[in-house]
Design a protein around this motif. Structure first.
Motif, PDB file in Angstrom:
ATOM      1  N   ASN A 224       0.810  -1.230   0.000  1.00  0.00           N
ATOM      2  CA  ASN A 224       0.000   0.000   0.000  1.00  0.00           C
ATOM      3  C   ASN A 224       0.837   1.271   0.000  1.00  0.00           C
ATOM      4  OD1 ASN A 224      -2.423  -1.554   0.115  1.00  0.00           O
ATOM      5  ND2 ASN A 224      -2.115  -1.803   2.324  1.00  0.00           N
ATOM      6  N   LYS A 225       2.054   1.181  -0.501  1.00  0.00           N
ATOM      7  CA  LYS A 225       2.911   2.360  -0.612  1.00  0.00           C
ATOM      8  C   LYS A 225       2.424   3.226  -1.772  1.00  0.00           C
ATOM      9  CE  LYS A 225       7.101   1.240  -1.640  1.00  0.00           C
ATOM     10  NZ  LYS A 225       7.651   1.802  -2.876  1.00  0.00           N
ATOM     11  N   GLN A 226       2.365   4.531  -1.585  1.00  0.00           N
ATOM     12  CA  GLN A 226       1.814   5.420  -2.599  1.00  0.00           C
ATOM     13  C   GLN A 226       2.853   6.346  -3.219  1.00  0.00           C
ATOM     14  OE1 GLN A 226      -1.450   5.013  -3.665  1.00  0.00           O
ATOM     15  NE2 GLN A 226      -1.180   3.226  -2.330  1.00  0.00           N
ATOM     16  N   ARG A 229       6.337   3.388  -6.189  1.00  0.00           N
ATOM     17  CA  ARG A 229       5.651   2.107  -6.069  1.00  0.00           C
ATOM     18  C   ARG A 229       6.381   0.972  -6.792  1.00  0.00           C
ATOM     19  NH1 ARG A 229       0.462   1.601  -4.685  1.00  0.00           N
ATOM     20  NH2 ARG A 229      -0.102   0.354  -6.527  1.00  0.00           N
ATOM     21  N   ALA A 377       3.621  12.246  -6.760  1.00  0.00           N
ATOM     22  CA  ALA A 377       3.616  11.284  -5.658  1.00  0.00           C
ATOM     23  C   ALA A 377       5.026  10.845  -5.290  1.00  0.00           C
ATOM     24  CB  ALA A 377       2.762  10.068  -6.038  1.00  0.00           C
TER      25      ALA A 377
END
Length: 407
Positions: A224-226, A229, A377
């Protein structure tokens, strides 16, 4: 001229060197002709192999296919800093431009190269014996081995110099390591990991070359790293991991050697921050020329031009900073505070720049198809790793005042 990789469908056509539109003051002219020609080949590879697949990989949080790693190795990206493995003599400024070029296409590929070439091979180059350098550096340079660098821990990030809790205990001709690491790039897919641990006897930090097949070594990818990635960050647990004395980095006697590795790589992270800004800026310039509103391209509107001008100013100032820091590295005058100021400044300006560029796209900016959102991001990860803004500011503050204010 062509560069072919192990991808059988790839034939990368190399074209003449063209300065970047973001290099407003012409800093690339400081590169030698061989360095420029290398940049040409690198750009061709990245455009042909990485750019077409990066958004899909980023969205799926999948690592690069093997032919990308092989192509990077064939280009000599893993090992260009070290006499044992470099393909030709080059400057720190050139190596910085390489980091910029990588990040302007994809920050994850820049991080991959930075870990392999800088942190992993750099640890062996800085703290390894001549025998260890000769044995390990060529294997990493060829891409035979993929490495990881394990310093950060679940409860120890900015305070690793004092708070490292992973412990190595000497038992005869081997060491037994116990502890945990977190946020380790490539940690779940690496063949070898450089583990930094505190010696139970003298309480000093030492480095160890640890094959990931060693019993007691386990790694789990962080989900769930944003940001970044594509990079496979992991939690690592070390349970009675036995490492022979010959795999201890023979020159690692304290955190001083660890800091020396970080000093070398921090400046290149600053370059990568500039590259991430450049990627977002280039996307914004292209969009400004093609997006029609009120009957004309949005690039003809004053407020859009202001966003682009502010972004270019940030990029130009940042290139000036990192170029000088790289010169100081070649001169042997770079100190911790110099690389820290570069990292703090460029990442702060990057954060502004990618936000302005994303703003220029309006609602389209949040859709991956337009590309700019990935730069936006990824900036958050670059802003934080290899020393947070706050820690780098305090390193510079100590140099200014002569007083440490870390606690």
């Amino acid at each position: 001229m062509t560069l072919t990789t192990e991808n059988p469908q790839s034939s990368v056509e190399v074209v003449a060197f063209t300065p970047l539109i973001s290099d407003f003051y012409g800093y690339e002219s400081l590169l030698t002709e061989p360095e420029k020609q290398y940049i040409v080949k690198l750009r061709a590879f990245l455009e042909a192999e990485v750019r077409p697949i990066m958004n899909d990989l980023w969205t799926k949080a999948e690592f690069f296919p093997r032919h990308i790693v092989d192509g990077l190795a064939e280009l000599g990206l893993f090992g260009q800093s070290y006499p044992e493995t470099q393909q030709f003599a080059n400057s720190a400024t050139f190596r910085g431009w390489v980091a910029l070029e990588l990040a302007r296409v994809d920050a994850s590929v820049a991080t991959l190269v930075g870990m392999q070439n800088g942190l992993v091979m750099g640890s062996i180059a800085v703290a390894g014996s001549p025998k260890q350098r000769a044995e390990w550096l060529p294997r990493f340079a060829s891409g035979e081995l993929l490495g990881a660098f394990a310093l950060t821990e679940p409860l120890s990030g900015s305070d690793t110099a004092q708070g490292l809790q992973t412990v190595a205990r000497r038992e005869g001709d081997h060491w037994v390591i116990n502890g945990a690491k977190r946020w380790i790039g490539n940690g779940s897919i690496s063949d070898v990991t450089i583990i930094w641990a505190r010696d139970a006897e003298d309480n000093q930090v030492k480095g160890f070359i640890v094959p990931t097949t060693t019993e007691g070594y386990s790694a789990k990818r962080i989900e769930n790293k944003q940001a970044l990635r594509i990079v496979q960050n992991a939690d690592i647990v070390l349970t009675d991991v036995i490492v022979p004395e010959e795999n201890r980095l023979q020159g690692s006697k304290s955190f001083r050697e660890t800091a020396a590795v970080l000093r070398l790589t921090r400046a290149e992270v600053a370059w990568a921050a500039v590259g991430n800004s450049v990627g977002a800026y280039e996307a914004a310039v292209e969009y400004a020329g093609s997006r029609i509103q009120f009957g004309k391209p949005i690039g003809s509107h004053q407020l859009v031009q202001e966003l682009l001008a502010k972004s270019l100013a940030n990029i130009t100032a940042s290139i000036g900073v990192v170029t000088r820091v790289s010169d100081m590295l070649d001169e042997g005058t770079q100190r911790d505070e110099h690389s820290s100021l570069a990292k703090e400044f460029t990442t702060s300006r990057m954060r502004e720049t990618v936000a302005w560029c994303r703003e220029l796209f309006g609602g389209n900016g949040i859709v991956m198809d337009y590309g700019v959102m990935k730069y936006f991001a990824d900036a958050e990860a670059i802003y934080s790793y290899e020393g947070t803004r706050e820690m780098n500011t305090l390193i510079v503050g100590r140099a200014i005042t002569g007083k440490a204010a870390f606690v």
